[in-house]
Design an enzyme around this catalytic site. Structure first.
Site, short mmCIF file in Angstrom:
data_model
loop_
_atom_site.label_atom_id
_atom_site.label_comp_id
_atom_site.label_asym_id
_atom_site.label_seq_id
_atom_site.Cartn_x
_atom_site.Cartn_y
_atom_site.Cartn_z
N HIS A 153 0.40 -1.21 -0.10
CA HIS A 153 -0.31 -0.23 -0.31
C HIS A 153 0.56 1.32 -0.03
O HIS A 153 0.69 1.71 -0.99
CB HIS A 153 -0.94 -0.04 1.14
CG HIS A 153 -1.66 -1.13 1.00
ND1 HIS A 153 -3.20 -1.59 0.18
CD2 HIS A 153 -1.29 -2.37 1.98
CE1 HIS A 153 -3.78 -1.90 0.86
NE2 HIS A 153 -3.03 -3.49 1.53
N ASP A 154 1.79 1.46 1.16
CA ASP A 154 2.43 2.20 1.11
C ASP A 154 3.08 3.32 0.37
O ASP A 154 3.60 4.40 -0.13
CB ASP A 154 3.46 2.81 2.54
CG ASP A 154 2.29 1.96 3.97
OD1 ASP A 154 0.95 2.93 3.33
OD2 ASP A 154 2.33 2.96 4.62
#
Ligand code: CA
Ligand code: CA
Ligand code: CA
Ligand code: CA
Lengths: 300, 300, 300, 300
Positions: free
Chosen positions: C235-236
């Protein structure tokens, strides 16, 4: 002429006092009693209604209503009213089950209201589940209702939570439906039912007034545990005294918005305004009320 | 043997397609049609149901239901379905009002369900107001319902708001009551109704298929404005195709919690779990669906 | 010239990937790293940040931020990231604690932003507690922020609940404060972070790319358990790839309303509109993203 | 020895009375005054604080705080306090702006609290925005706070709405943060501030007591319009009288849950319990309070 009323109830100790007072009033004609789950479950509240009528030898039809709130899960108040709903009182006779109508409360409320010769006064003294379903399922009934005189809510304070009265807290969605109609509502809430608490001495006096007084007092003495002995609120009885002795009460008009979710669920947010459809009982003649309480069950 | 169903509907253009498909299916026996306010007001949805049956020459009883959600104010979708609810289509004959039953939708639903020889399938394709009131007022009916196959909700996304589908948004409290029962529910939500959108070309094809095809296509062409011409969702039709061609759909079990207040009101929070009572349609054979759409109104 | 950024983070396995990618990018100049409680508690996320910088031999100042959300109780995601927050990876050296600034994250964010020569880009990849407090306590900082590129939220779906992404769910009130500013926000939410999931094979490839690749891959293999092996969402990392390779992403403007209470708490209700301050990443070049992932840690 | 206090305030007419009483008390040592938006906007409340100190010739440092609640939009009470916040009173001298500190209220609160030799008492008499931000941004300050004596909330009733007091209603999220700490809080809410209302005659008496009495009374006479002339609540003054004359008040311990959304937003749900961190003022010696009011501004 007697005023035709229908009592929707979850007996409950104060319900028993209210129903009894209504049945022996020369001003009221109880057309129907409908039951709802609340203080205890629906099977018990229905049995208690039948037991009481059998005890009082009154042939009033009873219709069994909803055991569950519209959306929330049921929460009873058996810590106040005992597991049976009438404290530790034991009715001796078998209940006269022939009084129980075949239709459920909503169907029978509709029949009774639509066939009444004059507009009927509804007296809900439990959670408002049956009444909300009546208005949504048979909206035509609203036309033949004169007024709703209910026990529930509070302009300030609460008993089920710090900001919610039990009957509204038990089914806030139903309450919202009822308060959001344009019908005239007299709200006997905690504002007045706490003010008109009777004393333990008053209850002792009632206990000596025949078998009916004894029954009422016996129950209230169970329920006293939840109150101070100087002020035992017989909440539901206020509706009947409002109907028979309106001069004892002072009301103020308001719109009432019911909170249905969160920390304040069941709170009746009371906006005082001359245009409101709700007549909130905000004050009462306490001495006269106590005197009424100690005389109402005497002669019957 | 044909499967007995009851359609609860707010016609509505896609409702018309669904009802028509159901009435001509050799697998379904439509016992009753009940109306509800939704896409347009209750008077229009009821007139549209009668108009359609008159046009199709089908003698199915109709019962008029609720015009207002349980608690919220009504919000229609006339920007999609036109003021009348059927776009700019004009039915020529006067509606056959003899089809309209005397009892309201809730009373007639109860009668039809309780008198049915085998458990009935409910097909709600509008807001769930009538169905919620049925279950609360006549809870005994739940025992004689085989299944609910409904159009509404979404595991992801929305159309009335970014997170709420119209039928659920219109009456989230009713939806909560229905989803919170333990009845088996097949949820044809936006997940599958958007996936199975038909093309403008498909609609043109239907338009040539006799007077019924012409009527359906005429309406859909009004409603196309709200969609891409490559994918026009005929939402309510999914329920009937699920019933007649279940092999076209893939479902997954879930529990569905309906949000009733705030920014996400009407959101169907879908927790997938094998223990869930809701069978969420999560996929479909799109080509087969489109083929079905272009053939279903052809032979009738 | 390199673009000055500040990373606010709760490492967290995908945080480690994102921070590493940022530190070795020739387009980004990481001015400050601030930590927040999220995937694991604040003591662990701060230790992980220091451990990583020590391992990578990068002298970036670190400031410790909030361990608790604004109003809600903290809920971690240690089931995904392991008790320590970096799976079962063991950093060998003692962390270089001299990197830890004396001021807390909010104070140091203010200093770094107000003293920056050009407006700074904020890259929050954890719950938004620090950023919300910064904007409320030091509103003047908003003037010197170029853009916020954050990981969080979703136009559709969720991972902490069916309708809420973890970073927003963890502190919805903080998220509401941030999204309600008029600052330009790029939202790398689940819409794009799930789409750009890498394959287990990609991770194997990274594992062979020196000690940094080995570290990143080791952690991701722990975290893989929560994903399908064909699509492991890092995600990040999307925020850093958005900053270094914006051409890989497609965005659409929206206003985002965050739900702060009830069943849908943490839901980012995304109203697409050309006037919106939020640029929602709605699509990405998945192949190019995977190729980037397998090359980004190679040469370093 | 004088008790060190910090007043956080939104002057406001009753704030002026409270600040004045505090500054001339021989029991209190006002270390700092911080301002917040509330009765009127932050620029006005800050100017009013400076004007008052200039008028009273007191060199107390002032720090300007938040103009906006944490999450909600600001709602002032200028209908009660006038557009300027001090009714139609005109301070003659220019305000001594050298009293205004450079740091904002949160930064200066931290400094004052952390550098204090003994734990400080916080006296918030406006919305709790500054205090909530202080506790979240600099949680270490909580350790050096002796007690919070605040004006806000109500165990029963409201003034901004039927169930919410203004200071809490204005920023319910901030209030929730403050009440949810474990710090000892004395809550001077409407329960006691309404009870201790003074009479119009009392105000007349104060008006004759020098230029300070004249100033206080002039303002209160503006504000009287919102009250009955037999009971004019000088809400904020209760906190100072609680601190200087605690024997006049009766408190009861409770936990207080603040409602942050919906119809009852700002309601302080007060659960009385011996374990509670909040000491709710539930009663007061009204005669002694009125006597204190008419003597407090006399000798100064
Ligand atoms: Ca009752
Ligand atoms: Ca429909
Ligand atoms: Ca993260
Ligand atoms: Ca104030």
């Amino acid at each position: 002429m007697k005023r035709p009323i229908i009592i929707d109830t979850d007996p409950g100790i104060d319900d028993v006092a209210a129903i009894t007072a209504a049945l022996f009033s020369d001003k009221l004609d109880v057309k129907l009693i409908t039951t709802v789950g609340g203080n205890v479950g629906i099977d018990n509240t229905t049995k208690n209604a039948l037991d009481l009528l059998t005890f009082l030898e009154k042939d009033i039809p009873v219709a069994k209503g909803c055991g569950e709130p519209l959306i929330n899960k049921i929460k009873t108040a058996s810590q106040v009213h005992g597991d049976s709903g009438v404290g530790n009182y034991q009715f001796e006779k078998e209940p006269n089950t022939s009084l129980l109508l075949k239709g459920n409360a909503i169907v029978e409320l509709r029949k009774a209201i639509m066939s009444a010769e004059e507009p009927v006064t509804l007296v809900p003294i439990g959670p408002l589940t049956n009444i909300a379903l009546l208005f949504k399922t048979f909206p035509e009934t609203k036309e033949n209702i004169k007024e709703i005189v209910l026990m529930g809510g509070a302009a300030e304070g609460g008993n089920a939570t710090p900001v919610a009265e039990f009957n509204i807290y038990a089914d806030p969605h139903a309450a919202k439906i009822v308060f959001d109609t344009s019908i005239n509502i007299v709200m006997c809430g905690l504002d007045v039912t706490r003010l008109t608490g009777v004393a333990a001495d008053d209850v002792e006096k009632v206990k000596t007034q025949g078998k009916i007084g004894e029954m009422i007092a016996h129950m209230i003495q169970f329920y006293e545990r939840a109150y101070s002995k100087y002020s035992i609120a017989i909440h539901d009885l206020c509706t009947i005294l409002y109907l028979t002795r309106p001069e004892l009460f002072k009301t103020k008009r308001a719109n009432v918005n019911v909170v249905t979710e969160g920390e304040a669920s069941g709170c009746t947010v009371t906006h005082f305004t001359e245009e409101g459809n709700v007549h909130v009982c905000i004050d009462a003649d306490v001495e006269a009320f106590r005197k009424a309480f100690t005389s109402i069950f005497a002669g019957i």
